[in-house]
Design an enzyme around this catalytic site. Structure first.
Site, PDB file in Angstrom:
ATOM      1  N   SER A 240       0.828  -1.216   0.000  1.00  0.00           N
ATOM      2  CA  SER A 240       0.000   0.000   0.000  1.00  0.00           C
ATOM      3  C   SER A 240       0.860   1.263   0.000  1.00  0.00           C
ATOM      4  O   SER A 240       0.635   2.179  -0.803  1.00  0.00           O
ATOM      5  CB  SER A 240      -0.962   0.005   1.188  1.00  0.00           C
ATOM      6  OG  SER A 240      -0.279  -0.225   2.393  1.00  0.00           O
ATOM      7  N   HIS A 270      -2.096  -8.838   1.914  1.00  0.00           N
ATOM      8  CA  HIS A 270      -1.769  -7.565   2.599  1.00  0.00           C
ATOM      9  C   HIS A 270      -2.934  -7.223   3.538  1.00  0.00           C
ATOM     10  O   HIS A 270      -3.299  -8.024   4.400  1.00  0.00           O
ATOM     11  CB  HIS A 270      -1.493  -6.511   1.513  1.00  0.00           C
ATOM     12  CG  HIS A 270      -0.917  -5.224   2.000  1.00  0.00           C
ATOM     13  ND1 HIS A 270      -0.306  -5.066   3.217  1.00  0.00           N
ATOM     14  CD2 HIS A 270      -0.864  -3.980   1.416  1.00  0.00           C
ATOM     15  CE1 HIS A 270       0.110  -3.811   3.358  1.00  0.00           C
ATOM     16  NE2 HIS A 270      -0.236  -3.126   2.277  1.00  0.00           N
ATOM     17  N   HIS A 317       5.501 -12.560   7.668  1.00  0.00           N
ATOM     18  CA  HIS A 317       5.742 -11.173   7.255  1.00  0.00           C
ATOM     19  C   HIS A 317       6.975 -11.116   6.370  1.00  0.00           C
ATOM     20  O   HIS A 317       7.906 -11.907   6.544  1.00  0.00           O
ATOM     21  CB  HIS A 317       5.941 -10.250   8.468  1.00  0.00           C
ATOM     22  CG  HIS A 317       5.698  -8.815   8.139  1.00  0.00           C
ATOM     23  ND1 HIS A 317       6.684  -7.990   7.674  1.00  0.00           N
ATOM     24  CD2 HIS A 317       4.563  -8.072   8.176  1.00  0.00           C
ATOM     25  CE1 HIS A 317       6.170  -6.789   7.453  1.00  0.00           C
ATOM     26  NE2 HIS A 317       4.890  -6.805   7.740  1.00  0.00           N
ATOM     27  N   ARG A 326       2.407  -4.502  16.753  1.00  0.00           N
ATOM     28  CA  ARG A 326       1.028  -4.033  16.537  1.00  0.00           C
ATOM     29  C   ARG A 326       0.050  -5.127  16.987  1.00  0.00           C
ATOM     30  O   ARG A 326      -1.029  -4.861  17.482  1.00  0.00           O
ATOM     31  CB  ARG A 326       0.804  -3.679  15.064  1.00  0.00           C
ATOM     32  CG  ARG A 326       1.736  -2.583  14.549  1.00  0.00           C
ATOM     33  CD  ARG A 326       1.628  -2.396  13.054  1.00  0.00           C
ATOM     34  NE  ARG A 326       1.967  -3.616  12.324  1.00  0.00           N
ATOM     35  CZ  ARG A 326       1.827  -3.765  11.010  1.00  0.00           C
ATOM     36  NH1 ARG A 326       1.363  -2.768  10.281  1.00  0.00           N
ATOM     37  NH2 ARG A 326       2.160  -4.898  10.415  1.00  0.00           N
ATOM     38  N   ASP A 372      -2.696  -8.307  11.463  1.00  0.00           N
ATOM     39  CA  ASP A 372      -4.036  -8.719  11.037  1.00  0.00           C
ATOM     40  C   ASP A 372      -4.596  -9.900  11.831  1.00  0.00           C
ATOM     41  O   ASP A 372      -5.790 -10.166  11.786  1.00  0.00           O
ATOM     42  CB  ASP A 372      -4.011  -9.074   9.540  1.00  0.00           C
ATOM     43  CG  ASP A 372      -3.635  -7.874   8.696  1.00  0.00           C
ATOM     44  OD1 ASP A 372      -4.230  -6.810   8.914  1.00  0.00           O
ATOM     45  OD2 ASP A 372      -2.738  -7.997   7.846  1.00  0.00           O
TER      46      ASP A 372
HETATM   47  N1  CMX Z   1       1.003 -19.598   6.047  1.00  0.00           N
HETATM   48  C1  CMX Z   1       1.485 -20.507   5.183  1.00  0.00           C
HETATM   49  N2  CMX Z   1       2.552 -20.323   4.417  1.00  0.00           N
HETATM   50  C2  CMX Z   1       3.214 -19.147   4.548  1.00  0.00           C
HETATM   51  C3  CMX Z   1       2.795 -18.158   5.457  1.00  0.00           C
HETATM   52  C4  CMX Z   1       1.621 -18.410   6.215  1.00  0.00           C
HETATM   53  N3  CMX Z   1       1.115 -17.499   7.034  1.00  0.00           N
HETATM   54  N4  CMX Z   1       3.637 -17.103   5.362  1.00  0.00           N
HETATM   55  C5  CMX Z   1       4.543 -17.429   4.417  1.00  0.00           C
HETATM   56  N5  CMX Z   1       4.281 -18.657   3.935  1.00  0.00           N
HETATM   57  C6  CMX Z   1       4.955 -19.341   2.829  1.00  0.00           C
HETATM   58  C7  CMX Z   1       4.870 -18.459   1.581  1.00  0.00           C
HETATM   59  O1  CMX Z   1       3.605 -18.612   0.936  1.00  0.00           O
HETATM   60  C8  CMX Z   1       6.023 -18.978   0.771  1.00  0.00           C
HETATM   61  O2  CMX Z   1       5.634 -20.186   0.174  1.00  0.00           O
HETATM   62  P1  CMX Z   1       6.153 -20.630  -1.288  1.00  0.00           P
HETATM   63  O3  CMX Z   1       7.630 -20.803  -1.129  1.00  0.00           O
HETATM   64  O4  CMX Z   1       5.412 -21.870  -1.569  1.00  0.00           O
HETATM   65  O5  CMX Z   1       5.805 -19.495  -2.214  1.00  0.00           O
HETATM   66  C9  CMX Z   1       7.075 -19.273   1.844  1.00  0.00           C
HETATM   67  O6  CMX Z   1       6.338 -19.420   3.083  1.00  0.00           O
HETATM   68  C10 CMX Z   1       8.096 -18.183   2.029  1.00  0.00           C
HETATM   69  O7  CMX Z   1       7.409 -16.968   2.266  1.00  0.00           O
HETATM   70  P2  CMX Z   1       8.109 -15.819   3.149  1.00  0.00           P
HETATM   71  O8  CMX Z   1       9.355 -15.398   2.463  1.00  0.00           O
HETATM   72  O9  CMX Z   1       8.190 -16.224   4.563  1.00  0.00           O
HETATM   73  O10 CMX Z   1       6.991 -14.659   3.100  1.00  0.00           O
HETATM   74  P3  CMX Z   1       6.789 -13.556   1.976  1.00  0.00           P
HETATM   75  O11 CMX Z   1       7.669 -12.407   2.281  1.00  0.00           O
HETATM   76  O12 CMX Z   1       6.865 -14.123   0.609  1.00  0.00           O
HETATM   77  O13 CMX Z   1       5.247 -13.161   2.220  1.00  0.00           O
HETATM   78  C11 CMX Z   1       3.354 -12.657   3.536  1.00  0.00           C
HETATM   79  C12 CMX Z   1       4.851 -12.426   3.353  1.00  0.00           C
HETATM   80  C13 CMX Z   1       2.844 -11.716   4.637  1.00  0.00           C
HETATM   81  C14 CMX Z   1       2.627 -12.302   2.227  1.00  0.00           C
HETATM   82  C15 CMX Z   1       3.123 -14.140   3.926  1.00  0.00           C
HETATM   83  O14 CMX Z   1       3.725 -14.387   5.169  1.00  0.00           O
HETATM   84  C16 CMX Z   1       1.664 -14.525   3.959  1.00  0.00           C
HETATM   85  O15 CMX Z   1       1.100 -14.887   2.925  1.00  0.00           O
HETATM   86  N6  CMX Z   1       1.003 -14.457   5.173  1.00  0.00           N
HETATM   87  C17 CMX Z   1      -0.406 -14.707   5.293  1.00  0.00           C
HETATM   88  C18 CMX Z   1      -1.206 -13.509   4.822  1.00  0.00           C
HETATM   89  C19 CMX Z   1      -1.074 -12.353   5.780  1.00  0.00           C
HETATM   90  O16 CMX Z   1      -1.228 -12.488   6.991  1.00  0.00           O
HETATM   91  N7  CMX Z   1      -0.822 -11.158   5.235  1.00  0.00           N
HETATM   92  C20 CMX Z   1      -0.787  -9.915   6.028  1.00  0.00           C
HETATM   93  C21 CMX Z   1       0.620  -9.347   6.259  1.00  0.00           C
HETATM   94  C22 CMX Z   1       0.554  -8.034   7.016  1.00  0.00           C
HETATM   95  C23 CMX Z   1      -0.081  -6.977   6.167  1.00  0.00           C
HETATM   96  O17 CMX Z   1       0.495  -6.611   5.134  1.00  0.00           O
HETATM   97  O18 CMX Z   1      -1.181  -6.547   6.490  1.00  0.00           O
END
Ligand code: CMX
Length: 440
Positions: A240, A270, A317, A326, A372
Site C-alpha cells: 500500500s 496484505h 511477514h 502491533r 491482522d
Molecule cells: N502460512 C502458510 N505459508 C506461509 C505463510 C503463512 N502465514 N507465510 C509465508 N508462507 C509461505 C509463503 O507462501 C512462501 O511459500 P512458497 O515458497 O510456496 O511461495 C514461503 O512461506 C516463504 O514466504 P516468506 O518469504 O516467509 O513470506 P513472503 O515475504 O513471501 O510473504 C506474507 C509475506 C505476509 C505475504 C506471507 O507471510 C503470507 O502470505 N502471510 C499470510 C497472509 C497475511 O497475513 N498477510 C498480512 C501481512 C501483514 C499486512 O500486510 O497486512
C-alpha cells in the site's frame, strides 16, 4: 498558515540540504547489491527506498518517527477521559517528527473540521454501485471521485515551482484525510445498517467522531484511535505505501495516489488478511459447533489449511522476524477489555499452535503473527461483525502514513520512480558468467 503547516515548512527547509548533499556528494556510494533471487522474488530486502516517517526493524518492529508503539501511546496528548491519544496529534508527529502540545493537536482538529464536509456527489457515486460491492471498492471509488477537487492539479496548471509542490499536496492531504472517517462510516451504515446514516459531530476528535458515526459506544472511540494509529505506516516498501509513493511520483495527485494505495491494500496477502482471519476462524467455529477447540484440534485445522495449499492468514511477514508489536498492542487491549471473548480465545490458541507448525512446515521465514491476526477480534467484539469492512478501517489509518510520505517525497524532490528491468535471458547469461567465475 496553521502551526502544523508552518512547522512542516520549517522542517522541510532544514531537511532539504541533507538530501541534496547525499545525492550530490555521495550519489555513487553503494547501499546494497541485488541478487537474481531478489529481482524475481518481489525485491525482498532490496534497500532502495527512503522515508523518515517510520522504520521497521525485523526484530524490534515498527518505530514511528523514532518512537515505539508504547512510546507513541504514552507521549502523545490523550483525549480527555480516554486511554488513547488523539489521531490528530499522531498525524502531527508523523508529518513533523515532533510530539505536539495539546494546543497544536486542537489546531489540527480545527483544520480537519474546516475541511471535512464530504461533497454529495461522493455519496451519489457510492450509492450508484450495487450494494454487494466490496466496501474497499466503494472506499477507493469515493476517493477517486474526489480527484476533481485537487488543489495540486490547479496549481500545476498555473505553473507552480517544483520546490513548492509539497504545499498543495499538503492541502490535498488535509482535505482528504478530514473526510475519510465520514466516508468510511457512511459505507458501513449504508451497507450493513439499513442505510441509517449518523451525521458527524464537529465537537468530537477524529477517532471519537468515527465511533459516533459508526453508531458504537465507548470504548469503541479508543479502539478507532488505536486502530488508525497502529495501521498508519510500516515504512515504504509494503504494497500500500509503495503504491501510494509510486503513483504520486508521477505527480498524480493525492486522490489518485490514495485510491491506488487502497487497491493494493485490498489484497488478501496484505490488508485484506484481517478479513481472511475472521473468515478462517468462523469456518473453524462452525466445524466446532461454537465451542473452543483444544490445542490438538486447532493444530489439525491449521495443518488442513496448509495441506490444502493455503496460507494461514495473519501469520508471517516479509520483513518482521518476531511477533508484530502491533499484534501485541491489540492483544494487550483484548486482555484488558475482552479476556473472555470466544473469538479472542481462538486467537489466543492460534498464537500458541501456529508458530511451531509453520516452523515444522519449514517454508515461512517468519512464523509469528502480524497485525491482522488480532485486529478483527476487537472489531467483532464491539459489534462490527461484517468482516469485509475491516480493511476499510486499515485504509483510513494507512492514509495518514502514506499522505505524510507523499508530502515529504514532494518536499525533497524525489523523482518519478522507474527501476530497470532485465529479461530472463539476460539473467541466465549473468548466472552463467557468475558460475564460470566461481569455477575458474
Ligand atoms: N502460512 C502458510 N505459508 C506461509 C505463510 C503463512 N502465514 N507465510 C509465508 N508462507 C509461505 C509463503 O507462501 C512462501 O511459500 P512458497 O515458497 O510456496 O511461495 C514461503 O512461506 C516463504 O514466504 P516468506 O518469504 O516467509 O513470506 P513472503 O515475504 O513471501 O510473504 C506474507 C509475506 C505476509 C505475504 C506471507 O507471510 C503470507 O502470505 N502471510 C499470510 C497472509 C497475511 O497475513 N498477510 C498480512 C501481512 C501483514 C499486512 O500486510 O497486512
Amino acid at each position: 498558515m496553521s502551526t502544523l503547516k508552518n512547522k512542516l515548512a520549517q522542517k522541510i527547509n532544514e531537511w532539504r540540504p541533507r538530501t541534496e548533499r547525499l545525492v550530490k556528494e555521495y550519489g555513487d556510494v553503494k547501499i546494497g547489491e541485488v541478487t537474481i533471487g531478489q529481482a524475481i522474488g518481489g525485491m525482498r530486502g532490496v534497500k532502495s527506498l527512503v522515508t523518515d516517517i517510520s522504520y521497521l526493524d525485523p526484530y524490534e518492529g515498527i518505530r514511528f518517527r523514532g518512537y515505539t508503539i508504547p512510546e507513541v501511546l504514552e507521549k502523545l496528548p490523550k483525549v480527555p477521559n480516554c486511554e488513547m491519544p488523539y489521531v490528530e496529534g499522531f498525524f502531527y508527529l508523523l508529518l513533523t517528527g515532533d510530539i505536539p502540545t495539546i494546543e497544536e493537536v486542537k489546531e489540527v482538529h480545527e483544520e480537519f473540521n474546516k475541511r471535512k464536509k464530504v461533497p454529495q456527489y461522493v455519496f451519489d457515486v457510492i450509492r450508484a454501485m450495487p450494494r454487494d460491492t466490496h466496501p474497499m471498492t466503494m472506499f477507493s471509488a469515493a476517493i477517486l471521485a474526489m480527484q476533481r477537487e485537487s488543489i495540486f492539479v490547479k496549481k500545476y496548471h498555473e505553473g507552480i515551482n517544483k520546490m513548492d509542490y509539497w504545499d498543495p499536496y499538503y492541502e490535498d492531504a488535509m482535505n482528504l484525510l478530514a473526510k475519510l472517517p465520514e466516508i468510511a462510516a457512511h459505507i458501513y451504515r449504508m451497507k450493513y445498517k439499513n442505510d441509517d446514516i449518523i451525521p458527524p459531530d464537529p465537537n468530537l476528535d477524529f477517532g471519537g467522531n468515527f465511533a459516533h458515526m459508526m453508531g458504537i459506544g465507548k470504548p469503541y472511540d479508543d479502539v478507532a484511535r488505536l486502530y488508525f494509529i497502529l495501521h498508519s505506516d510500516h515504512e515504504s516498501g509494503n504494497v500500500s505505501a509503495h503504491t501510494g509513493h509510486l503513483v504520486a511520483s508521477a505527480l498524480s495527485d493525492i486522490y489518485y495516489a490514495i485510491s491506488a494505495m487502497l487497491d493494493g491494500l485490498a489484497g488478501p496477502l496484505h490488508g485484506l488478511a484481517n478479513e481472511e482471519v475472521l473468515r478462517w476462524i468462523q469456518g473453524v467455529m462452525e466445524k466446532m459447533g461454537g465451542k473452543v477447540p483444544t490445542e490438538e484440534e486447532m493444530k489439525k485445522f491449521v495443518w488442513d489449511t496448509l495441506k490444502s495449499g493455503q496460507v494461514i492468514p495473519g501469520y508471517g511477514h516479509a520483513v518482521l522476524r518476531k511477533t508484530d508489536p502491533r499484534y501485541m498492542a491489540q492483544r494487550e487491549f483484548c486482555l484488558k477489555h475482552l479476556p473472555d471473548d470466544l473469538i479472542f480465545k481462538y486467537v489466543d490458541i492460534l498464537y500458541k499452535v501456529v508458530p511451531p507448525i509453520l516452523v515444522e512446515q519449514g517454508k515461512a521465514k517468519n512464523p509469528w503473527p502480524n497485525v491482522d491476526a488480532q485486529s478483527g477480534v476487537i472489531q467483532w467484539y464491539y459489534g462490527v461483525r461484517e468482516y469485509e469492512f475491516y480493511t476499510v478501517l486499515f485504509g483510513v489509518g494507512r492514509a495518514l502514513g502514506v499522505c505524510s510520505n507523499i508530502i515529504w517525497a514532494r518536499a525533497l524532490g524525489y523523482p518519478i520512480e522507474r527501476p530497470k528491468s532485465l529479461t530472463t535471458a539476460m539473467l541466465e547469461e549473468i548466472a552463467a558468467n557468475a558460475t564460470k567465475k566461481v569455477e575458474a
